[in-house]
Design a protein around this motif. Structure first.
Motif, PDB file in Angstrom:
ATOM      1  N   GLN A 194      14.935   1.562  15.955  1.00  0.00           N
ATOM      2  CA  GLN A 194      15.681   1.503  17.216  1.00  0.00           C
ATOM      3  C   GLN A 194      15.903   2.917  17.761  1.00  0.00           C
ATOM      4  OE1 GLN A 194      17.093  -0.526  14.440  1.00  0.00           O
ATOM      5  NE2 GLN A 194      15.340  -1.748  15.040  1.00  0.00           N
ATOM      6  N   ASN A 195      17.167   3.276  18.074  1.00  0.00           N
ATOM      7  CA  ASN A 195      17.391   4.575  18.704  1.00  0.00           C
ATOM      8  C   ASN A 195      17.576   5.709  17.705  1.00  0.00           C
ATOM      9  OD1 ASN A 195      19.800   3.440  17.845  1.00  0.00           O
ATOM     10  ND2 ASN A 195      21.006   4.587  19.348  1.00  0.00           N
ATOM     11  N   GLU A 196      17.337   5.445  16.416  1.00  0.00           N
ATOM     12  CA  GLU A 196      17.610   6.465  15.396  1.00  0.00           C
ATOM     13  C   GLU A 196      16.359   7.304  15.105  1.00  0.00           C
ATOM     14  OE1 GLU A 196      20.126   5.147  12.078  1.00  0.00           O
ATOM     15  OE2 GLU A 196      20.202   3.225  13.109  1.00  0.00           O
ATOM     16  N   ARG A 197      15.947   8.061  16.112  1.00  0.00           N
ATOM     17  CA  ARG A 197      14.744   8.871  15.969  1.00  0.00           C
ATOM     18  C   ARG A 197      14.809   9.836  14.780  1.00  0.00           C
ATOM     19  NH1 ARG A 197      12.508  12.799  20.724  1.00  0.00           N
ATOM     20  NH2 ARG A 197      12.370  10.886  21.943  1.00  0.00           N
ATOM     21  N   PRO A 198      15.960  10.471  14.497  1.00  0.00           N
ATOM     22  CA  PRO A 198      15.983  11.416  13.370  1.00  0.00           C
ATOM     23  C   PRO A 198      15.646  10.780  12.013  1.00  0.00           C
ATOM     24  CG  PRO A 198      17.823  11.836  14.816  1.00  0.00           C
ATOM     25  CD  PRO A 198      17.194  10.564  15.297  1.00  0.00           C
ATOM     26  N   ARG A 199      15.972   9.513  11.790  1.00  0.00           N
ATOM     27  CA  ARG A 199      15.583   8.872  10.527  1.00  0.00           C
ATOM     28  C   ARG A 199      14.067   8.721  10.448  1.00  0.00           C
ATOM     29  NH1 ARG A 199      17.567   3.518  10.516  1.00  0.00           N
ATOM     30  NH2 ARG A 199      16.494   3.374   8.518  1.00  0.00           N
TER      31      ARG A 199
END
Ligand code: MN
Length: 196
Positions: A170-175
């Protein structure tokens, strides 16, 4: 010769759990295919325009050529930059150059992840060889081609368009960008570096 979609170098589920099979299949089979098809269309369109002596659409066709060529090239490199046997640290000449230009592998990784996380909207993080300065550089590319440096050779690319990770993260690009280092294919980047 029209451009062709390269096969994935591993099965669609090979990068799980980092990337799910649906993400990888849609990304490769539909998105990458789309760049290949649009590139072939644009190359045919500029040829027809030249032959018809009507270059009134040159601006939009040149734009399509740059966008779709760069998208095709980066995706072709990107699939190879990941491997089910990947991860770990670089070795050999690439490792030496990374230490010289970024201080350490950890220094490179932090720089690369920060660049990937900070790409505005859609784009890429790129590790490239810059012949002019005889050094490695980390670049951001917006879309596939904006902000490029002429003449550099991309060694390692990470797609941060939402289609690359949204189903899984989803919106958790850093992961997603941190997880890239669990599957990173340093051997492939090292071979590209030695050729460059
Ligand atoms: Mn993509």
């Amino acid at each position: 010769m029209p451009h062709e979609l390269p096969e994935l170098p591993y099965p669609g589920d090979a990068l799980e759990p980092y990337l799910g099979e649906q993400t990888l299949r849609i990304h490769h089979d539909r998105h990458h295919q789309g760049y290949v098809d649009a590139l072939n269309e644009a190359e045919a369109a500029i040829e027809r325009a030249r032959e018809a002596n009507d270059l009134s659409r040159a601006r939009s066709i040149c734009d399509a050529l740059a966008f779709n060529y760069s998208g095709h090239l980066f995706h072709s490199i990107y699939w190879q930059c990941m491997s089910p046997d990947g991860g770990g640290d670089p070795t050999g000449p690439l490792a030496q150059q990374i230490n010289r230009d970024f201080g350490s592998v950890a220094g490179f990784r932090a720089h690369f992840v920060a660049a990937a996380n900070a790409v505005q909207a859609s784009g890429w993080a790129v590790l490239a060889w810059q012949p002019l300065g005889q050094r490695l550089v980390v670049l951001q590319a917006e879309k596939h081609q904006d902000l490029a440096e002429w003449g550099v050779t991309p060694l390692l690319v990470l797609d941060v368009w939402e289609h690359a990770y949204y189903l899984d993260y989803q919106n958790e690009r850093p992961r997603f960008t941190e997880g890239f280092f669990e599957v990173i294919n340093w051997d492939y980047a090292g071979r590209r570096f030695e050729r460059a």
